[in-house]
Design an enzyme around this catalytic site. Structure first.
Site, PDB file in Angstrom:
ATOM      1  N   LYS A 146     -51.656  21.389 -51.572  1.00 56.18           N
ATOM      2  CA  LYS A 146     -51.892  22.341 -50.116  1.00 56.18           C
ATOM      3  C   LYS A 146     -53.145  21.445 -49.807  1.00 56.18           C
ATOM      4  CE  LYS A 146     -49.690  23.373 -46.857  1.00 56.18           C
ATOM      5  NZ  LYS A 146     -47.710  23.585 -46.542  1.00 56.18           N
ATOM      6  N   ASP A 206     -49.262  19.994 -41.680  1.00 57.61           N
ATOM      7  CA  ASP A 206     -49.043  21.823 -41.645  1.00 57.61           C
ATOM      8  C   ASP A 206     -49.728  22.463 -40.445  1.00 57.61           C
ATOM      9  OD1 ASP A 206     -47.773  24.076 -43.538  1.00 57.61           O
ATOM     10  OD2 ASP A 206     -50.164  24.864 -42.649  1.00 57.61           O
TER      11      ASP A 206
END
Ligand code: NAD
Length: 594
Positions: free
Chosen positions: A271, A311
């Site tokens: 991430k 995201d």
């Protein structure tokens, strides 16, 4: 490390109120003539002026006090037409410290006698008293005070730079560790493997300078965490958020590792993100930031190493910039370096709605298991971005009634049901779902506690906590967002019979179709939307039923069962590969190359 932290709108409001209190002609605080303590006067005036409960005002002040104590540097943004950032001088920062301290419950920087003829003189007296005669000579203090109040009263925003570690509260990494422990204990996981699973394989921190539209240079801190790559290249989104912390990125990368594992994909987890307020940046500034971040990370990402995706507050355009910058660096079209791209440049059909379609498939399975009729079932959706909107639209198409939706500005409710596409049109025009016709306004907290059949949290982490878990009335909670429920809240929900479809399963549709996008990029052959949908359904429904089977066999909730399945798959792979170190494929390759 020096980290940049924005003051929230509420904190800015509080500082302005404090400055107003000492202004020559106070406006907001003019009503205060006498008061027992400055702290009490500020809290009550703040809560009256901004219409928020007094206890919230206390929390805002506490947070503000902490930030002031930890600030190394402070910057204020001047209003239009300048709209430029200015750094406060050391004296101005100290003056602001005295100002904040003056309103604390137990002031330390002002003498008890610091009540001069005017309020302004009182604060100057306090400054002189605390900083002594060298720095605190009257004229000097007066000038710092005037400069400061002028800057604060007109400031559009304030930010600080601090050396203190910035940690999200509650810390989502802590939640991951707790769940890994529970799953590891149930599986009797080898302690060494558990130790490896508790930590990210690699953490990269970059500082990206960006030339802003006004010609100034700002430096943004970005992260990329590659948590575990035993099952394949790491994969996970990039988030732009002003409050992003490293621990949050680590937690999100751990969830990605578990998500790819629980759905049986040949991928690891990662991430990334940048601490920035993308809402206040122009498209040009965002492009320069994204390209700079890509250059800084280029050695560590790639189709066979680590593949980012969108995201929160990043989208297909962001991915297009990353792909283009990376392609220019490597000298060929590297479509596979990111997923979630526009369809014209290597994106997959169906990716846009994939996460929400996956949420819908898992809700269908949960409803079958619980014997719940979906036709007419009532649904509340928190967050009306990519995941929330498509989830509302798809569930509505299925025959469910969407009774409430929300975004960061608030929630709307209509017992007769809302048309998600029309609400989106309203949001696109006005910037928020709030104010949509024929609806009752609710707070985000009230939305979560609504009496409904299905609740889909699709915004941020830590929304269902110990404080509100017992008030959740939905029968099914399908976690579109990552980490919306804290572990202690989970226990309460399980006890109360709420069926939670955990994030790593419910929202895995996004990474599943991202994986399909990678496969299509590698083949350079693209599937129809129908093919994508049926492959997604097949993958996520199988994963759901595998998790349900473990939940029933071990009598645990769906989250623990999902963690158990994921941990087992990763641990088996580590065991087959005899992984005893964190040296990943990239480092091994470099060693061989030398
Ligand atoms: P997005 O930026 O498109 O939407 C986020 C939405 O949440 C916005 O409408 C915003 O206004 C709203 N929001 C922000 N703070 C809020 C608050 N306090 N209360 C209510 N609403 C609030 O982001 P997204 O892509 O839809 O992602 C949402 C969540 O889903 C995140 O947790 C993300 O990690 C997760 N997720 C996204 C994907 C994906 O494919 N996009 C995949 C898996 C998980």
């Amino acid at each position: 490390m020096l980290t940049s932290v924005d003051f929230s709108g509420r904190e800015l409001g509080m500082i302005k109120l404090m400055a107003d209190f000492f202004a020559e002609k106070p406006e907001l605080t003019a009503k205060i003539e006498s008061y027992t303590t400055a702290h009490y006067a500020l809290m009550t005036t703040y809560s009256e002026n901004f219409g928020i409960p007094a206890e919230d005002a206390w929390k805002v002040f506490e947070e503000l006090e902490r930030k002031m104590n930890e600030a190394e540097y402070l910057h204020v943004e001047a209003p239009y037409p300048l709209k430029k950032w200015y750094s406060l001088s050391k004296e101005e920062i100290n003056m602001l410290r005295v100002l904040t301290d003056y309103f604390s419950e137990k002031p330390k920087m002002s003498p008890e006698s610091a009540f001069a003829a005017t309020r302004a003189e009182s604060i100057i007296e306090a400054y002189k008293w605390f900083f002594g005669t060298t720095e605190g000579n009257g004229d000097y203090a007066r000038e710092s005070y005037r400069n400061l109040t002028e800057k604060i009263q007109t400031a559009l925003s304030i930010k600080l730079e601090t050396l203190a570690p910035v940690v999200a509260t509650p810390n989502p990494y802590e939640a991951v560790l707790k769940l890994l422990q529970i799953a590891g204990d149930k599986l009797k996981l080898d302690p060494g493997m558990h130790e490896m699973l508790k930590r990210p394989m690699r953490t990269i921190i970059v500082n990206v300078p960006v030339t802003m539209d006004d010609g100034s240079i700002r430096v943004f801190t970005g992260y990329r965490v590659q948590y575990n790559d035993v099952l394949g290249p790491t994969k996970g989104g990039i988030r732009y958020h002003p409050d992003l912390t490293l621990d949050e990125v680590i937690a999100l990368s751990a969830w990605m590792t578990l998500k790819t594992a629980v759905t049986g994909l040949p991928l690891g987890g990662g991430k990334g993100g940048i601490r920035c307020n993308s809402k206040e940046m122009s498209t040009g500034e965002l492009e320069r930031l994204t390209r700079g971040y890509t250059r800084a990370l280029a050695r560590f990402i790639g189709p066979r190493l680590d593949v980012p995706a969108p995201d929160v507050y990043t989208d297909a355009q962001t991915m297009a910039w990353i792909m283009d910058e990376y392609s220019q660096m490597v000298g060929y079209n590297a479509f596979g370096v990111v997923t979630g791209k526009p369809v014209d440049i290597g994106g997959s059909l169906g990716r846009n709605e994939a996460t929400s379609r996956g949420v819908m498939y898992t809700i269908i399975e949960a409803a079958k298991h619980l014997g719940t009729e979906l036709q007419g079932a009532t649904v509340a959706v928190q967050g009306f971005g990519n995941v929330g909107f498509h989830a509302a639209r798809l569930l509505n198409e299925l025959g469910c009634k969407i009774v409430a939706v929300s975004d960061s500005k608030g929630a709307i409710f209509n017992a007769e049901g809302l048309n998600p596409t029309e609400v989106l049109e309203h949001k696109n025009k006005t910037g928020s779902v709030t104010g949509y016709k024929c609806c009752k306004a609710l707070s985000n907290e009230e939305l979560l506690e609504l009496k409904c059949d299905i609740l889909v949290p699709s915004a941020l982490e830590n929304q269902i906590t110990k404080a509100n878990a017992s008030k959740i009335k939905a029968k099914i909670v399908a976690e579109g967002a990552n980490g919306p429920t804290t572990p202690d809240a989970d226990e309460t929900l399980f006890k109360n019979g709420v069926f939670v479809i955990p994030d790593i399963l419910a929202n895995s549709g996004g990474v599943i179709v991202s994986y399909f996008e990678q496969v299509q990029n590698q083949m350079n052959y693209y599937w129809t939307e129908q093919e994508v949908r049926s492959k997604l359904e097949n993958t996520i429904v199988n994963a759901f039923n595998d998790v349900l089977e473990v939940a029933q066999r071990y009598k645990v909730n769906m989250r623990i069962a999902a963690y158990m399945n994921a941990v087992k798959r990763i641990a088996d792979a580590m065991s087959f590969r005899n992984c005893k170190t964190f040296v990943s494929v990239v480092e091994r390759r470099n060693v061989v190359a030398k």
